[in-house]
Scaffold this active site. Structure first.
Site, PDB file in Angstrom:
ATOM      1  N   HIS A  55      -5.868 -15.006   8.866  1.00 34.86           N
ATOM      2  CA  HIS A  55      -4.929 -13.890   8.974  1.00 34.86           C
ATOM      3  C   HIS A  55      -5.529 -12.682   9.688  1.00 34.86           C
ATOM      4  O   HIS A  55      -4.997 -11.584   9.630  1.00 34.86           O
ATOM      5  CB  HIS A  55      -4.427 -13.496   7.583  1.00 34.86           C
ATOM      6  CG  HIS A  55      -3.808 -14.627   6.832  1.00 34.86           C
ATOM      7  ND1 HIS A  55      -2.709 -15.314   7.306  1.00 34.86           N
ATOM      8  CD2 HIS A  55      -4.136 -15.222   5.661  1.00 34.86           C
ATOM      9  CE1 HIS A  55      -2.393 -16.284   6.447  1.00 34.86           C
ATOM     10  NE2 HIS A  55      -3.252 -16.244   5.445  1.00 34.86           N
ATOM     11  N   ARG A  92       1.022 -11.455   5.438  1.00 35.72           N
ATOM     12  CA  ARG A  92       2.491 -11.501   5.469  1.00 35.72           C
ATOM     13  C   ARG A  92       3.080 -10.937   6.756  1.00 35.72           C
ATOM     14  O   ARG A  92       4.278 -11.052   6.993  1.00 35.72           O
ATOM     15  CB  ARG A  92       3.051 -10.776   4.243  1.00 35.72           C
ATOM     16  CG  ARG A  92       2.628 -11.523   2.963  1.00 35.72           C
ATOM     17  CD  ARG A  92       3.162 -10.868   1.725  1.00 35.72           C
ATOM     18  NE  ARG A  92       4.621 -10.941   1.652  1.00 35.72           N
ATOM     19  CZ  ARG A  92       5.340 -10.426   0.665  1.00 35.72           C
ATOM     20  NH1 ARG A  92       4.739  -9.795  -0.308  1.00 35.72           N
ATOM     21  NH2 ARG A  92       6.652 -10.532   0.658  1.00 35.72           N
ATOM     22  N   PRO A 123       0.840  -1.212   0.000  1.00 39.45           N
ATOM     23  CA  PRO A 123       0.000   0.000   0.000  1.00 39.45           C
ATOM     24  C   PRO A 123       0.871   1.257   0.000  1.00 39.45           C
ATOM     25  O   PRO A 123       1.856   1.325   0.724  1.00 39.45           O
ATOM     26  CB  PRO A 123      -0.786  -0.094   1.305  1.00 39.45           C
ATOM     27  CG  PRO A 123      -0.650  -1.496   1.770  1.00 39.45           C
ATOM     28  CD  PRO A 123       0.619  -2.031   1.191  1.00 39.45           C
ATOM     29  N   GLU A 124       0.526   2.215  -0.830  1.00 37.81           N
ATOM     30  CA  GLU A 124       1.222   3.502  -0.817  1.00 37.81           C
ATOM     31  C   GLU A 124       0.313   4.536  -0.153  1.00 37.81           C
ATOM     32  O   GLU A 124      -0.812   4.237   0.243  1.00 37.81           O
ATOM     33  CB  GLU A 124       1.590   3.917  -2.250  1.00 37.81           C
ATOM     34  CG  GLU A 124       2.639   2.971  -2.851  1.00 37.81           C
ATOM     35  CD  GLU A 124       3.369   3.578  -4.041  1.00 37.81           C
ATOM     36  OE1 GLU A 124       3.366   4.804  -4.190  1.00 37.81           O
ATOM     37  OE2 GLU A 124       3.952   2.804  -4.822  1.00 37.81           O
ATOM     38  N   ARG A 183      21.995  17.207  -4.675  1.00 36.49           N
ATOM     39  CA  ARG A 183      21.912  15.732  -4.635  1.00 36.49           C
ATOM     40  C   ARG A 183      22.358  15.132  -5.960  1.00 36.49           C
ATOM     41  O   ARG A 183      21.848  15.480  -7.008  1.00 36.49           O
ATOM     42  CB  ARG A 183      20.499  15.281  -4.290  1.00 36.49           C
ATOM     43  CG  ARG A 183      20.180  15.639  -2.875  1.00 36.49           C
ATOM     44  CD  ARG A 183      18.906  15.048  -2.348  1.00 36.49           C
ATOM     45  NE  ARG A 183      18.698  15.599  -1.029  1.00 36.49           N
ATOM     46  CZ  ARG A 183      19.122  15.009   0.090  1.00 36.49           C
ATOM     47  NH1 ARG A 183      19.717  13.846   0.039  1.00 36.49           N
ATOM     48  NH2 ARG A 183      18.938  15.598   1.259  1.00 36.49           N
TER      49      ARG A 183
END
Ligand code: ZN
Length: 296
Positions: A104, A127, A2-3, A169
């Protein structure tokens, strides 16, 4: 994984059920997920009223009256399910299928709404890379959250701020955008999408956007706008999917159908006037999707 937009749609989906509700029981069905549960986990939440459900980067924060702040991360595969007497819903829109296998289900919050409706909010995580921790004070000061960069939502991230973050950078632009200390919550998918929208190559040196002159200024403004818009569009898509899901329990209209480059290797670039194709390259062990023709 998930973002930020997925986590935000989860937050928006849980918020109406959680805010104002009283926790009447918490059951952790195992001693740990990615980390052990906090000591007296259930005891310290039970009996409390949930004041607010917030988010910082990819962390959800649940604030209760007179108690610790619960910091929750969904990890790779975590999701929440709300169950009331006659319906079940999983808020949020995900690129990958969420598990509904009850083996789960690791944490169950029993809550009662101000109107007296009882429901169960269940955390499922096959997971087990997700976690739940307590913060005793302001969650922004918790070691997990303290070093995080600017949020890509709202108006904080503009061209000038982005240029100052990237100044000097030498790393590739994609790597800099994934650095959570600079911008918090951006992941692989939305970085690829934002760079395509801005017409900037993921391979270019990050610091080039902070150079003196009009061109760099335009590029940093364009990229800041692309990042904000791709995140906002994804949150909006999650929100509409969520409504559909709540009404019909049917399939979701994922934002993945709106991806311009992600997972589209070999396809024609959809930018007007561009005759290039989407390529997949690997940067720091992760896939980057881009169009070499219109991203420079
Ligand atoms: Zn192109």
């Amino acid at each position: 994984m998930p973002e930020l937009p997925e986590v935000e749609t989860v937050r928006r989906g849980l918020q109406p059920a959680l805010e104002g509700a009283r926790i009447v029981g918490v059951e952790a069905r195992r001693p740990d997920l990615r980390f052990p549960f906090p000591e007296r986990f259930s005891e310290r939440l039970t009996g409390k009223t949930i004041a607010a459900l917030g988010r910082r980067a990819k962390y959800l924060t649940m604030h209760v009256d007179n108690g610790p702040v619960l910091i929750c991360h969904l990890g790779m595969s975590g999701s929440f399910r709300i169950e009331t007497a006659n319906e079940s819903a999983t808020p949020g829109a995900f690129h990958y299928e969420r598990s509904k296998n009850t083996a789960h289900d690791h944490v169950v919050f029993d809550i009662v709404s101000p109107a007296g409706v009882r429901s169960r909010v269940i955390f499922n995580d096959p997971r087990r890379f997700g976690f739940m921790l307590f913060s005793e004070g302001e969650p922004d000061l918790h070691p997990m959250l303290a070093g995080l960069g600017v949020e890509p939502t709202g108006n904080a991230l503009d061209g000038a701020l982005l240029a100052s973050l990237l100044k000097g950078r030498k790393s590739p632009l994609k790597a800099a955008l994934l650095d959570q200390r600079l911008i918090a919550g951006l992941g692989n998918i939305y970085v690829s999408e934002a760079l395509w929208r801005a017409g900037l190559s993921p391979l270019r040196e990050a610091g080039t956007l902070a150079r003196a002159g009009k061109k760099a200024k335009e590029q940093s403004e364009s990229l800041a706008e692309a990042i904000r818009s791709v995140v906002a569009d994804a949150i909006a898509a999650g929100g509409s999917s969520l409504r559909d899901y709540m009404q019909t329990d049917g399939s979701l209209g994922y934002f993945q159908h709106s991806f311009a480059v992600y997972d589209r290797e070999g396809e024609a670039c959809s930018k007007p006037g561009c005759r290039g194709h989407i390529e997949r390259i690997v940067q720091s062990g992760r896939s980057t999707f881009h169009c070499r023709t219109c991203q420079a």
